[in-house]
Design a protein around this motif. Structure first.
Motif, PDB file in Angstrom:
ATOM      1  N   VAL A  11      -0.224 -12.262  -7.418  1.00  0.00           N
ATOM      2  CA  VAL A  11      -1.589 -12.755  -7.545  1.00  0.00           C
ATOM      3  C   VAL A  11      -1.943 -13.541  -6.295  1.00  0.00           C
ATOM      4  N   PHE A  12      -1.072 -14.462  -5.897  1.00  0.00           N
ATOM      5  CA  PHE A  12      -1.269 -15.266  -4.684  1.00  0.00           C
ATOM      6  C   PHE A  12       0.102 -15.671  -4.177  1.00  0.00           C
ATOM      7  N   ASN A  13       0.465 -15.213  -2.997  1.00  0.00           N
ATOM      8  CA  ASN A  13       1.751 -15.548  -2.412  1.00  0.00           C
ATOM      9  C   ASN A  13       1.537 -16.669  -1.405  1.00  0.00           C
ATOM     10  N   GLY A  33     -11.356 -21.426   0.623  1.00  0.00           N
ATOM     11  CA  GLY A  33     -12.675 -21.865   0.181  1.00  0.00           C
ATOM     12  C   GLY A  33     -13.755 -20.847   0.509  1.00  0.00           C
ATOM     13  N   LEU A  34     -13.699 -20.304   1.711  1.00  0.00           N
ATOM     14  CA  LEU A  34     -14.676 -19.286   2.114  1.00  0.00           C
ATOM     15  C   LEU A  34     -14.548 -18.018   1.274  1.00  0.00           C
ATOM     16  N   ILE A  35     -13.318 -17.612   1.040  1.00  0.00           N
ATOM     17  CA  ILE A  35     -13.088 -16.389   0.277  1.00  0.00           C
ATOM     18  C   ILE A  35     -13.466 -16.583  -1.185  1.00  0.00           C
ATOM     19  N   GLN A  36     -13.152 -17.749  -1.750  1.00  0.00           N
ATOM     20  CA  GLN A  36     -13.556 -18.022  -3.133  1.00  0.00           C
ATOM     21  C   GLN A  36     -15.073 -17.917  -3.274  1.00  0.00           C
ATOM     22  N   ALA A  37     -15.778 -18.434  -2.303  1.00  0.00           N
ATOM     23  CA  ALA A  37     -17.242 -18.388  -2.349  1.00  0.00           C
ATOM     24  C   ALA A  37     -17.774 -16.967  -2.172  1.00  0.00           C
ATOM     25  N   ALA A  38     -17.034 -16.120  -1.473  1.00  0.00           N
ATOM     26  CA  ALA A  38     -17.491 -14.759  -1.186  1.00  0.00           C
ATOM     27  C   ALA A  38     -17.255 -13.780  -2.338  1.00  0.00           C
ATOM     28  N   TRP A  39     -16.246 -14.026  -3.181  1.00  0.00           N
ATOM     29  CA  TRP A  39     -15.908 -13.055  -4.224  1.00  0.00           C
ATOM     30  C   TRP A  39     -17.071 -12.676  -5.128  1.00  0.00           C
ATOM     31  N   PRO A  40     -17.843 -13.637  -5.656  1.00  0.00           N
ATOM     32  CA  PRO A  40     -18.946 -13.231  -6.549  1.00  0.00           C
ATOM     33  C   PRO A  40     -19.930 -12.266  -5.881  1.00  0.00           C
ATOM     34  N   THR A  41     -20.243 -12.510  -4.620  1.00  0.00           N
ATOM     35  CA  THR A  41     -21.164 -11.630  -3.900  1.00  0.00           C
ATOM     36  C   THR A  41     -20.545 -10.258  -3.690  1.00  0.00           C
ATOM     37  N   LEU A  42     -19.283 -10.223  -3.273  1.00  0.00           N
ATOM     38  CA  LEU A  42     -18.611  -8.933  -3.062  1.00  0.00           C
ATOM     39  C   LEU A  42     -18.591  -8.107  -4.346  1.00  0.00           C
ATOM     40  N   LEU A  43     -18.221  -8.738  -5.451  1.00  0.00           N
ATOM     41  CA  LEU A  43     -18.147  -8.003  -6.716  1.00  0.00           C
ATOM     42  C   LEU A  43     -19.532  -7.542  -7.163  1.00  0.00           C
ATOM     43  N   ALA A  44     -20.545  -8.376  -6.953  1.00  0.00           N
ATOM     44  CA  ALA A  44     -21.915  -7.986  -7.309  1.00  0.00           C
ATOM     45  C   ALA A  44     -22.374  -6.811  -6.453  1.00  0.00           C
ATOM     46  N   GLN A 105     -10.632  -8.069 -12.684  1.00  0.00           N
ATOM     47  CA  GLN A 105      -9.585  -8.770 -13.431  1.00  0.00           C
ATOM     48  C   GLN A 105      -8.641  -9.511 -12.476  1.00  0.00           C
ATOM     49  N   GLU A 106      -8.259  -8.861 -11.396  1.00  0.00           N
ATOM     50  CA  GLU A 106      -7.350  -9.504 -10.441  1.00  0.00           C
ATOM     51  C   GLU A 106      -8.026 -10.651  -9.699  1.00  0.00           C
ATOM     52  N   VAL A 107      -9.296 -10.495  -9.385  1.00  0.00           N
ATOM     53  CA  VAL A 107     -10.027 -11.580  -8.725  1.00  0.00           C
ATOM     54  C   VAL A 107     -10.119 -12.778  -9.675  1.00  0.00           C
ATOM     55  N   GLU A 108     -10.341 -12.506 -10.947  1.00  0.00           N
ATOM     56  CA  GLU A 108     -10.373 -13.587 -11.939  1.00  0.00           C
ATOM     57  C   GLU A 108      -9.035 -14.322 -11.977  1.00  0.00           C
ATOM     58  N   SER A 112      -8.263 -18.174 -10.663  1.00  0.00           N
ATOM     59  CA  SER A 112      -7.692 -19.166 -11.575  1.00  0.00           C
ATOM     60  C   SER A 112      -6.482 -19.891 -10.986  1.00  0.00           C
ATOM     61  N   VAL A 113      -5.785 -19.262 -10.020  1.00  0.00           N
ATOM     62  CA  VAL A 113      -4.613 -19.926  -9.437  1.00  0.00           C
ATOM     63  C   VAL A 113      -4.911 -20.658  -8.136  1.00  0.00           C
ATOM     64  N   LEU A 114      -5.964 -20.276  -7.441  1.00  0.00           N
ATOM     65  CA  LEU A 114      -6.255 -20.914  -6.154  1.00  0.00           C
ATOM     66  C   LEU A 114      -6.576 -22.404  -6.251  1.00  0.00           C
TER      67      LEU A 114
END
Length: 141
Positions: A11-13, A33-44, A105-108, A112-114
């Motif tokens: 999940v996160f190494n 932080g940047l990637i966490q903020a980008a995930w919702p847009t990428l998935l949308a 599912q994997e992004v979720e 959750s671990v970041l």
């Protein structure tokens, strides 16, 4: 049998992620932080592209998702994004839909671990290598 409270390295190494930035936890924290903020847009964008039949948009977003996952050493999310890219390249849209569900599912899981990494609650035993990564030299004479 109880489940481990340690997040899966798939999940996160943390060690690989730290090594990729030369052990610079502060820099990795910024990247995360940047990637966490980008995930919702990428998935949308991926979902929207599929809904509109814009396969090129899905492929672009899948490549960005793949890069985001690779940058934080999230191998499961990377594999899901790669699968999505491959399925759209082959025109298999039903498999692409399944790959999108897996990626979400994997992004979720990743999201959750970041926060635990960001607050320093996991991986304190991790010992990244010292120094910045080096790039192959190119002799320009």
């Amino acid at each position: 049998m109880g489940r481990s409270t340690e997040p899966s390295t798939e999940v996160f190494n943390e060690i690989l992620a730290l090594n990729s930035v030369g052990g610079d936890r502060e820099f990795l924290t910024e990247i995360i932080g940047l990637i966490q903020a980008a995930w919702p847009t990428l998935l949308a964008e991926i979902r929207g592209g599929m809904a509109m039949g814009d396969i090129a948009a899905v492929q672009r977003s899948a490549r960005l998702a793949k890069a985001a996952a690779r940058n934080v050493s999230a191998s499961r999310a990377y594999e899901c994004a790669l699968q999505l890219e491959m399925m759209t390249n082959m025109g298999d849209l039903s498999a692409a839909q399944r790959a999108i569900a897996s990626l979400e599912q994997e992004v979720e899981r990743l999201q959750s671990v970041l926060p635990a990494f960001l607050t320093g609650r996991v991986g304190e035993r991790a010992t990244p290598r010292v120094g910045r990564p080096t790039l192959p030299s190119t002799n320009r004479t």
